[in-house]
Design an enzyme around this catalytic site. Sequence first.
Site, mmCIF file in Angstrom:
data_model
loop_
_atom_site.group_PDB
_atom_site.id
_atom_site.type_symbol
_atom_site.label_atom_id
_atom_site.label_comp_id
_atom_site.label_asym_id
_atom_site.label_seq_id
_atom_site.Cartn_x
_atom_site.Cartn_y
_atom_site.Cartn_z
ATOM 1 N N GLU A 1 0.824 -1.197 0.241
ATOM 2 C CA GLU A 1 0.071 0.024 -0.188
ATOM 3 C C GLU A 1 0.903 1.451 -0.091
ATOM 4 O OE1 GLU A 1 -1.962 1.229 3.827
ATOM 5 O OE2 GLU A 1 -3.614 1.582 2.711
ATOM 6 N N ARG B 1 6.580 10.151 7.465
ATOM 7 C CA ARG B 1 6.962 9.549 6.417
ATOM 8 C C ARG B 1 6.561 10.572 5.002
ATOM 9 N NH1 ARG B 1 7.470 3.850 6.718
ATOM 10 N NH2 ARG B 1 8.550 3.539 8.801
ATOM 11 N N HIS C 1 1.153 6.263 10.331
ATOM 12 C CA HIS C 1 0.549 6.546 9.042
ATOM 13 C C HIS C 1 -0.938 7.289 9.290
ATOM 14 C CE1 HIS C 1 3.204 3.754 6.817
ATOM 15 N NE2 HIS C 1 3.588 4.866 6.314
ATOM 16 N N CYS D 1 -2.431 -1.965 4.670
ATOM 17 C CA CYS D 1 -1.131 -2.006 3.930
ATOM 18 C C CYS D 1 -0.713 -3.175 3.019
ATOM 19 C CB CYS D 1 0.013 -1.491 5.037
ATOM 20 S SG CYS D 1 0.342 -2.527 6.344
HETATM 21 C C1 CIR Z 1 7.361 0.590 7.884
HETATM 22 O O1 CIR Z 1 7.835 1.190 8.841
HETATM 23 O O2 CIR Z 1 7.382 1.156 6.957
HETATM 24 C C2 CIR Z 1 6.783 -0.868 7.672
HETATM 25 N N1 CIR Z 1 7.634 -1.522 8.581
HETATM 26 C C3 CIR Z 1 5.475 -1.026 8.070
HETATM 27 C C4 CIR Z 1 4.419 -0.106 7.203
HETATM 28 C C5 CIR Z 1 3.271 -0.304 7.303
HETATM 29 N N2 CIR Z 1 2.086 0.365 6.269
HETATM 30 C C6 CIR Z 1 0.993 0.816 6.314
HETATM 31 O O3 CIR Z 1 0.666 0.814 7.607
HETATM 32 N N3 CIR Z 1 0.717 1.320 5.422
#
Ligand code: CIR
Length: 259
Positions: free
Chosen positions: A71, A136, A166, A253
């Site tokens: 995602e 991010r 997020h 995600c």
């Molecule tokens: C990160 O920190 O990027 C990954 N460990 C987790 C990403 C989760 N993504 C989301 O909730 N859209």
Amino acid sequence: MNSPRPNRLAIIREVSPSIGQCELTHLPRSEIDFETAKRQHAEYCNSLANLGFDLRRLPPSPELPDSVFVEDICVVLGEIAIITRPGVESRRAEVDDIAHAMAAFRELRFIEAPATLDGGDILQVGRQLFVGQSKRTNEHGLSQMRDLAKPLGYSVIAAPISGCLHLKSAVTAVSDRILLVNSNWVEPTIFGRVELIHVDPDEPMAANALLAGEVVIYPKEFPKTRRRLESRGIRVIPVETSELAKAEGGVTCCSIILC
Ligand code: CIR
């Protein structure tokens, strides 16, 4: 039971064997059992398939620990797909494979440096796109999203968040008119006149639900919030997410949904 509708598509990517080296922001590192993570991910994919989604499966990428969380790499609108520039360096190499897969379905646009933007920060509500102001996604990311989406008739609205990774950790759509929200992490008044369901106070991580057509794929780990959803008439498909949750992943995600 309704027969599955055609033309629903979800892009997923298998769990990387290096998931143990994932990025972490809010959680301490704890051991992730790869086999359990794979089993839970397979259950998630089966739930989508059972709902009539045609799954496009990308192979796992041993050198990209977080690549199951597709995602974050792409924002799909009706008209175009926006390939992101993830906020952490370790995830930037995920974009090539996703862009390649998405090119079959939409014209591509790209978020460019110095912008950063994670797909988990984009919440679409009708023709409104809320953009999480997270660690991010930076101001350039917001502004490039506005430049890409506004000419298509979307309004693009900044959504400050605090305490979570997020925007979609704090709020997701659970029907075309109801949002599920943790109001400690995002101020719900910014969403205007929509109905809200608040997460149970004992389940702060419970705001991330995946609306898949008319039903919601939802973590088994949040039974109290699940009862709140069901009591408002929302049909829930429960899935186990405990292993991927150790990587700070939720149910939105792990797929890119195209309807
Ligand atoms: C990160 O920190 O990027 C990954 N460990 C987790 C990403 C989760 N993504 C989301 O909730 N859209």
